[in-house]
Design a protein around this motif. Structure first.
Motif, PDB file in Angstrom:
ATOM      1  N   SER A  26       0.801  -1.144   0.184  1.00 12.79           N
ATOM      2  CA  SER A  26       0.102  -0.020  -0.009  1.00 12.79           C
ATOM      3  C   SER A  26       1.066   1.469  -0.062  1.00 12.79           C
ATOM      4  CB  SER A  26      -1.013  -0.004   1.177  1.00 12.79           C
ATOM      5  OG  SER A  26      -1.656   1.121   1.266  1.00 12.79           O
ATOM      6  N   HIS A  27       0.575   2.389  -0.874  1.00 12.97           N
ATOM      7  CA  HIS A  27       1.137   3.705  -0.758  1.00 12.97           C
ATOM      8  C   HIS A  27       0.401   4.541   0.457  1.00 12.97           C
ATOM      9  CE1 HIS A  27       2.673   2.574  -4.750  1.00 12.97           C
ATOM     10  NE2 HIS A  27       3.660   3.219  -4.454  1.00 12.97           N
ATOM     11  N   ASP A  28      -0.652   3.960   0.954  1.00 12.81           N
ATOM     12  CA  ASP A  28      -1.417   4.730   1.938  1.00 12.81           C
ATOM     13  C   ASP A  28      -1.108   4.585   3.344  1.00 12.81           C
ATOM     14  OD1 ASP A  28      -3.372   5.819   3.700  1.00 12.81           O
ATOM     15  OD2 ASP A  28      -5.091   5.130   2.641  1.00 12.81           O
ATOM     16  N   PHE A  29      -0.053   5.300   3.735  1.00 13.48           N
ATOM     17  CA  PHE A  29       0.589   5.007   5.172  1.00 13.48           C
ATOM     18  C   PHE A  29      -0.212   4.995   6.389  1.00 13.48           C
ATOM     19  CE2 PHE A  29       4.905   6.784   3.346  1.00 13.48           C
ATOM     20  CZ  PHE A  29       5.021   5.543   2.598  1.00 13.48           C
ATOM     21  N   GLN A  30      -1.434   6.052   6.108  1.00 17.39           N
ATOM     22  CA  GLN A  30      -2.342   5.865   7.243  1.00 17.39           C
ATOM     23  C   GLN A  30      -3.190   4.424   7.339  1.00 17.39           C
ATOM     24  OE1 GLN A  30      -2.777   8.098   9.484  1.00 17.39           O
ATOM     25  NE2 GLN A  30      -0.820   9.076   8.743  1.00 17.39           N
ATOM     26  N   GLN A  31      -3.527   4.046   6.209  1.00 16.94           N
ATOM     27  CA  GLN A  31      -4.046   2.642   6.086  1.00 16.94           C
ATOM     28  C   GLN A  31      -2.924   1.818   6.685  1.00 16.94           C
ATOM     29  OE1 GLN A  31      -4.430   0.152   2.331  1.00 16.94           O
ATOM     30  NE2 GLN A  31      -6.669   0.450   2.699  1.00 16.94           N
ATOM     31  N   VAL A  32      -1.843   1.870   6.284  1.00 15.96           N
ATOM     32  CA  VAL A  32      -0.770   0.644   6.878  1.00 15.96           C
ATOM     33  C   VAL A  32      -0.709   0.754   8.357  1.00 15.96           C
ATOM     34  CG1 VAL A  32       1.721   0.593   6.987  1.00 15.96           C
ATOM     35  CG2 VAL A  32       0.749   0.796   4.871  1.00 15.96           C
ATOM     36  N   LEU A  33      -0.809   2.207   8.954  1.00 13.66           N
ATOM     37  CA  LEU A  33      -0.948   2.212  10.522  1.00 13.66           C
ATOM     38  C   LEU A  33      -2.183   1.815  11.093  1.00 13.66           C
ATOM     39  CD1 LEU A  33       0.502   5.788  10.760  1.00 13.66           C
ATOM     40  CD2 LEU A  33       1.823   3.722  11.177  1.00 13.66           C
ATOM     41  N   ARG A  93       9.824  -2.261  10.754  1.00 11.40           N
ATOM     42  CA  ARG A  93       9.149  -1.738  12.391  1.00 11.40           C
ATOM     43  C   ARG A  93       7.945  -2.517  12.710  1.00 11.40           C
ATOM     44  NH1 ARG A  93      13.374   0.429  11.662  1.00 11.40           N
ATOM     45  NH2 ARG A  93      14.140   2.449  11.912  1.00 11.40           N
ATOM     46  N   ARG A  94       7.886  -2.710  13.913  1.00 11.37           N
ATOM     47  CA  ARG A  94       6.762  -2.990  14.803  1.00 11.37           C
ATOM     48  C   ARG A  94       5.491  -1.827  14.457  1.00 11.37           C
ATOM     49  NH1 ARG A  94       5.320  -7.880  14.159  1.00 11.37           N
ATOM     50  NH2 ARG A  94       3.714  -7.804  15.831  1.00 11.37           N
ATOM     51  N   THR A  95       4.276  -2.020  14.028  1.00  4.60           N
ATOM     52  CA  THR A  95       3.556  -0.681  13.681  1.00  4.60           C
ATOM     53  C   THR A  95       3.241   0.003  14.826  1.00  4.60           C
ATOM     54  OG1 THR A  95       2.522  -1.894  11.851  1.00  4.60           O
ATOM     55  CG2 THR A  95       1.551  -0.029  12.521  1.00  4.60           C
ATOM     56  N   LYS A  96       3.167  -0.667  15.967  1.00  6.54           N
ATOM     57  CA  LYS A  96       2.788   0.202  17.167  1.00  6.54           C
ATOM     58  C   LYS A  96       3.973   0.702  17.661  1.00  6.54           C
ATOM     59  CE  LYS A  96       3.758  -3.790  20.260  1.00  6.54           C
ATOM     60  NZ  LYS A  96       4.989  -3.386  20.894  1.00  6.54           N
ATOM     61  N   ASP A  97       5.240   0.703  17.263  1.00  7.83           N
ATOM     62  CA  ASP A  97       6.373   1.330  17.721  1.00  7.83           C
ATOM     63  C   ASP A  97       6.857   2.278  16.547  1.00  7.83           C
ATOM     64  OD1 ASP A  97       6.353  -0.228  19.911  1.00  7.83           O
ATOM     65  OD2 ASP A  97       7.340  -2.013  18.916  1.00  7.83           O
ATOM     66  N   THR A  98       5.844   2.811  15.539  1.00  5.82           N
ATOM     67  CA  THR A  98       6.673   3.625  14.519  1.00  5.82           C
ATOM     68  C   THR A  98       5.590   4.672  14.420  1.00  5.82           C
ATOM     69  OG1 THR A  98       7.636   4.009  12.516  1.00  5.82           O
ATOM     70  CG2 THR A  98       5.807   2.390  12.580  1.00  5.82           C
ATOM     71  N   THR A  99       5.778   5.692  13.444  1.00  2.14           N
ATOM     72  CA  THR A  99       4.776   6.612  12.859  1.00  2.14           C
ATOM     73  C   THR A  99       4.862   6.712  11.500  1.00  2.14           C
ATOM     74  OG1 THR A  99       6.584   8.541  13.294  1.00  2.14           O
ATOM     75  CG2 THR A  99       5.094   8.144  15.086  1.00  2.14           C
ATOM     76  N   GLY A 100       3.844   7.560  10.947  1.00  2.00           N
ATOM     77  CA  GLY A 100       3.731   7.736   9.457  1.00  2.00           C
ATOM     78  C   GLY A 100       4.999   8.553   9.107  1.00  2.00           C
ATOM     79  N   GLU A 101       5.631   9.571  10.042  1.00  2.00           N
ATOM     80  CA  GLU A 101       6.622  10.373   9.645  1.00  2.00           C
ATOM     81  C   GLU A 101       7.829   9.386   9.644  1.00  2.00           C
ATOM     82  OE1 GLU A 101       4.449  11.097  11.877  1.00  2.00           O
ATOM     83  OE2 GLU A 101       3.524  12.754  11.151  1.00  2.00           O
ATOM     84  N   GLU A 102       8.080   8.547  10.560  1.00  3.16           N
ATOM     85  CA  GLU A 102       9.059   7.654  10.502  1.00  3.16           C
ATOM     86  C   GLU A 102       9.132   6.750   9.149  1.00  3.16           C
ATOM     87  OE1 GLU A 102      11.940   4.554  13.359  1.00  3.16           O
ATOM     88  OE2 GLU A 102       9.600   4.847  13.401  1.00  3.16           O
ATOM     89  N   ILE A 103       8.140   6.258   8.854  1.00  2.00           N
ATOM     90  CA  ILE A 103       7.932   5.319   7.605  1.00  2.00           C
ATOM     91  C   ILE A 103       8.189   6.246   6.412  1.00  2.00           C
ATOM     92  CG2 ILE A 103       6.341   4.134   6.199  1.00  2.00           C
ATOM     93  CD1 ILE A 103       4.707   3.549   8.686  1.00  2.00           C
ATOM     94  N   VAL A 104       7.800   7.306   6.250  1.00  2.00           N
ATOM     95  CA  VAL A 104       8.229   8.247   4.942  1.00  2.00           C
ATOM     96  C   VAL A 104       9.569   8.582   5.137  1.00  2.00           C
ATOM     97  CG1 VAL A 104       7.867  10.661   4.140  1.00  2.00           C
ATOM     98  CG2 VAL A 104       5.910   9.662   4.955  1.00  2.00           C
ATOM     99  N   SER A 105      10.322   8.862   6.185  1.00  2.00           N
ATOM    100  CA  SER A 105      11.740   9.002   6.299  1.00  2.00           C
ATOM    101  C   SER A 105      12.529   7.707   5.622  1.00  2.00           C
ATOM    102  CB  SER A 105      12.379   9.491   7.657  1.00  2.00           C
ATOM    103  OG  SER A 105      11.671  10.727   8.171  1.00  2.00           O
ATOM    104  N   LEU A 106      12.032   6.528   6.191  1.00  2.00           N
ATOM    105  CA  LEU A 106      12.652   5.500   5.685  1.00  2.00           C
ATOM    106  C   LEU A 106      12.577   5.138   4.171  1.00  2.00           C
ATOM    107  CD1 LEU A 106      11.722   2.957   8.425  1.00  2.00           C
ATOM    108  CD2 LEU A 106      14.052   3.423   7.851  1.00  2.00           C
ATOM    109  N   VAL A 107      11.438   5.470   3.751  1.00  2.00           N
ATOM    110  CA  VAL A 107      11.085   5.393   2.333  1.00  2.00           C
ATOM    111  C   VAL A 107      11.955   6.457   1.549  1.00  2.00           C
ATOM    112  CG1 VAL A 107       9.461   5.908   0.322  1.00  2.00           C
ATOM    113  CG2 VAL A 107       8.596   4.412   2.367  1.00  2.00           C
TER     114      VAL A 107
END
Length: 243
Positions: free
Chosen positions: A198-205, A223-237
């Protein structure tokens, strides 16, 4: 817990293009795992290796901890790995039950057992609480969300253990997206593993238990989802944050 499916140091190139570079990740049973990354990051190629469409040049794929070598998508299906592609692969002029049993037809002697297929199709739809009209309805009359539900039902209805979904709500409205997400959670609740691209990070969360991030053919972090944020995922991408 042994991963239901894992890849270790998987690599694949197409001519001079290195599509996958030493990818290592694992999918846990009874969880929704998200795979994210920009276009061209290698997500689709990785999924095609997992589902038997491509054969990697190096590395290995493990099913329940044992190495496997899928020679085709049919091999992967026999192992319990089903894929719901973005185009859904439904035949519009066939009915719901005919699409559910396409290439898996039940027979009685030399004849198709249409009654058994209709009956089983109704059971499959009811088990997933799918909001789909009668199984005798033709697919061309269904909404986008209903078509997606039929594709999910087909993937989940034949003893599948892992269901791979490629952008399952990309073309759906808000209400239909909510219904499809409910179906995806239902698969997890029934003990199936789900891989969600998915490209929808809110859906991923909202949906996932684990997130793996692809960039330039590599898996750059998990990352375990409960331990991350949308901002962190974007930064990794984007590469702004190292794994």
């Amino acid at each position: 817990m042994t991963a239901i499916l894992a890849v270790e140091d998987l690599s694949l190139s197409f001519g001079s293009v290195q599509a996958l570079r030493d990818v290592t990740l694992a999918l846990a049973p009874g969880e929704i795992t998200a795979l994210v990354g920009d276009n061209g990051a290698g997500k689709s190629t990785l999924v095609r290796c997992m589902s038997g469409v491509h054969r990697p040049e190096s590395g290995r794929i493990l099913l329940d901890g044992e190495p496997v070598a899928f020679r085709s998508a049919e091999d992967a299906r026999h192992a319990g790995i089903e894929t719901v592609h973005q185009n859904l692969a439904l035949v519009e002029d066939l009915t719901v039950w005919q699409n559910l049993f396409l290439n898996r037809e039940l027979t009685r002697g030399p004849f198709l057992d249409r009654a058994a297929m209709r009956r089983r199709a109704q059971e499959m739809v009811s088990e997933l609480a799918v909001n789909v009209p009668a199984v005798g309805s033709r697919v061309r009359r269904l909404s986008g969300g209903q078509r997606q539900a039929v594709a999910i039902c087909r993937a989940a209805g034949f003893d599948s253990r892992l269901v791979i979904m490629d952008e399952p709500t990309a073309s759906l409205g808000v209400q239909e997206t909510e219904r499809v997400e409910h179906l995806i959670r239902g698969l997890r609740d029934k003990g199936r593993a789900v891989l969600l691209i998915s490209h929808d990070f809110q859906q991923v969360l909202r949906l996932s238990d684990q997130v793996w991030v692809m960039r330039s053919g590599r898996c750059v972090g998990g990352r375990r989802t409960k331990d991350t944020t949308g901002e962190e995922i974007v930064s990794l991408v984007t590469g702004a944050l190292a794994a």
